[in-house]
Each structure stands twice: as C-alpha cells, then as structure tokens.
Design an enzyme around this catalytic site. Structure first.
Site, PDB file in Angstrom:
ATOM      1  N   SER A  20       0.834  -1.195   0.000  1.00 24.09           N
ATOM      2  CA  SER A  20       0.000   0.000   0.000  1.00 24.09           C
ATOM      3  C   SER A  20       0.871   1.248   0.000  1.00 24.09           C
ATOM      4  O   SER A  20       2.093   1.176   0.151  1.00 24.09           O
ATOM      5  CB  SER A  20      -0.922   0.007   1.227  1.00 24.09           C
ATOM      6  OG  SER A  20      -0.150  -0.008   2.427  1.00 24.09           O
ATOM      7  N   ASP A  56       6.995  -9.806   8.950  1.00 27.32           N
ATOM      8  CA  ASP A  56       7.007  -8.710   9.919  1.00 27.32           C
ATOM      9  C   ASP A  56       8.453  -8.234   9.994  1.00 27.32           C
ATOM     10  O   ASP A  56       9.347  -9.006  10.351  1.00 27.32           O
ATOM     11  CB  ASP A  56       6.521  -9.218  11.277  1.00 27.32           C
ATOM     12  CG  ASP A  56       6.550  -8.149  12.365  1.00 27.32           C
ATOM     13  OD1 ASP A  56       7.235  -7.129  12.190  1.00 27.32           O
ATOM     14  OD2 ASP A  56       5.910  -8.362  13.404  1.00 27.32           O
ATOM     15  N   TYR A 103      10.187   8.648  17.285  1.00 28.73           N
ATOM     16  CA  TYR A 103      10.106   8.596  15.821  1.00 28.73           C
ATOM     17  C   TYR A 103      11.235   9.411  15.185  1.00 28.73           C
ATOM     18  O   TYR A 103      11.887   8.972  14.232  1.00 28.73           O
ATOM     19  CB  TYR A 103       8.741   9.126  15.388  1.00 28.73           C
ATOM     20  CG  TYR A 103       8.446   9.018  13.910  1.00 28.73           C
ATOM     21  CD1 TYR A 103       8.187   7.789  13.319  1.00 28.73           C
ATOM     22  CD2 TYR A 103       8.404  10.157  13.110  1.00 28.73           C
ATOM     23  CE1 TYR A 103       7.895   7.695  11.960  1.00 28.73           C
ATOM     24  CE2 TYR A 103       8.107  10.078  11.759  1.00 28.73           C
ATOM     25  CZ  TYR A 103       7.852   8.835  11.187  1.00 28.73           C
ATOM     26  OH  TYR A 103       7.570   8.749   9.848  1.00 28.73           O
ATOM     27  N   LYS A 107      14.100   8.004  12.653  1.00 31.42           N
ATOM     28  CA  LYS A 107      14.219   8.509  11.281  1.00 31.42           C
ATOM     29  C   LYS A 107      15.527   9.272  11.068  1.00 31.42           C
ATOM     30  O   LYS A 107      16.096   9.255   9.963  1.00 31.42           O
ATOM     31  CB  LYS A 107      13.011   9.385  10.938  1.00 31.42           C
ATOM     32  CG  LYS A 107      11.695   8.610  10.847  1.00 31.42           C
ATOM     33  CD  LYS A 107      11.747   7.529   9.777  1.00 31.42           C
ATOM     34  CE  LYS A 107      10.401   6.866   9.560  1.00 31.42           C
ATOM     35  NZ  LYS A 107      10.427   5.844   8.483  1.00 31.42           N
TER      36      LYS A 107
END
Length: 253
Positions: A15, A57, A159, A163
């Site tokens: 997706s 996963d 996060y 990143k």
C-alpha cells in the site's frame, strides 16, 4: 541502474508509497517482489502487478532473512531494494503520568531503525553477489526517513530518533558498500496521502500542510515513486537523504 529486467524488492509494497513504487518500477520493466505483513494488502498488490508476495514482519529477524531468501529462490537476485515499512505514535519525553516508558521508545526504534538496518545488511549481502553492470553497479538501496528527522514535532521524540538514524546511515553505509558498486540513499517525505491521512477531512489536511511553500497539500504516493525511479537511474545519487516536502518545515506542533 537500468531498472528493466532487474529484481526490485519493495518492503511495505502492499500500500501507499511502497505500492506506488512497485507500480512505477514494474512499468520500467523490473521484476517485483513485495514484502509486507501477512494480513495486509500485499497479496492483492502482488496479484495486480504480477509480482511475488513474501509475508513478513520486519521486526522478526529470522522472518526477514527467510523472506529475502524466498525472493532469491523465486527470482535469483536482488538488484533494487526500497524499504518503506515503519510507523510511529505521538508521546512526549515526559507527561503528567511520568517519563515515556523505555519499552515504548525501544519499540519504535526497533520498528523503524533497527528493522531498516537488518533489511539493509541482508539486501546488501545478496546484492554483493550480483554480476556488476556496465557501470560497475550491483545494487541500489532506498530507505525511508522523514522530515521529522530534522524538525521533529512535540511528541515525536522516538520517531525522530529512528528517522534521524536512517538518514544518518546513508553516507556511512554508502561508503561501506561503495567498493562493491552498491548505492544507498534515503528519502525524507513530509506528510503524504497514505494511511490515516488518506481519509482525513479536508480542513485537517489543509491545517497540516499550510506551512509548505508549494504545493500546499499532502504528497502523493506516486511522487515518492518518481523520486525512487530517479535514484535508481542516476548513479551520482548516493550517500544522502533527499527531502520530499514541497518546502514544508514542521512547526513544534
């Protein structure tokens, strides 16, 4: 690297930006292998593209190794690897309930940074066994960072750390792998029309993107895919992180 007749592994290809990338590279003649969660949209994407699907996963070390071995068994090589799997939640360093639980910080680092490195080390190993093309190139790895790596918002501490780590790996890993003809790049998107944002009300989307220079809208998955295609094609793109953000800089919140 000419994408035609090359094997491209798209992690998170079921997706969003991953699927758009799979479609774009398939249109360039690449053989596509989609790696994604077993209960996601990967099988549907693979069927639509004539690709193979490999359930996995990304936080499962042995599962990742098995999935990539299955790609090799199906296609014989890995030339292009695009890694888009990841995610995050918003939690501050401390709140009224106390400090951020260390286990939650670790979980986001594991999902975004450690999983990406695990993919990279295995993808690079398989690429190292390829015959070099006419330019001496054996493979291209494209990872997904975020503009949060550079100006993370309140609540994005875990996060942002993950990143930023992905962005920080690019040059060092490119240097590690340069003698083998393997390039490493990262893309740092702003807000893109994927996941929860895909169905968000227009007024919320406008508020979230109002600080962009132009265009003042979420990025489209195909725009990420176009950049991947350019990275694959252009051998001088190596060891860096490219912002894909319409000139947006995140405010504190």
């Amino acid at each position: 690297m000419d994408a035609a007749k090359k094997v491209a592994v798209i992690v998170g290809g079921g997706s969003g930006m991953g699927r758009a990338t799979a479609e774009q590279l398939a249109a360039q003649g690449s053989t596509i292998a989609i790696v994604d969660l077993p209960d996601g949209r990967g099988p549907e994407a693979a069927e639509a593209l004539g690709a193979t699907f490999h359930p996995c996963d990304v936080t499962d070390e042995q599962g990742v190794e098995a999935a990539l071995e299955a790609v090799l068994a199906a296609h014989g090589a890995v030339h292009i690897a695009v890694n888009t799997a990841g995610g995050g939640v918003s939690k501050r360093t401390i709140s009224k309930n106390g400090p951020l639980p260390l286990a939650e910080f670790r979980k986001l680092i594991e999902l975004n940074l450690i999983a990406t490195f695990n993919l990279n080390r295995l993808q690079a190993w398989h690429m190292s066994k390829n015959e070099p093309d006419g330019n001496g190139e054996r493979g291209v790895i494209v990872n997904t960072s975020s503009i949060a790596a550079f100006e993370g918002q309140i609540g994005q501490v875990a996060y942002t750390a993950a990143k930023a780590g992905i962005a920080g790996m690019s040059l060092t890993m490119a240097r590690d792998l340069g003698s083998l003809g393997i390039r490493v790049m990262a893309i740092a998107p702003s807000l893109f029309a994927t996941g929860l944002l895909e169905g968000a009300p227009e007024e919320i989307v406008k508020e979230l993107t109002k600080d962009a220079a132009f265009p003042r809208r979420p990025g489209q998955p195909v725009e990420f895919a176009w950049l991947v295609e350019s990275i694959v094609k252009n051998p001088m793109l190596n060891g860096q992180t490219i912002r894909l953000d319409g000139g947006q800089r995140f405010a504190p919140k």
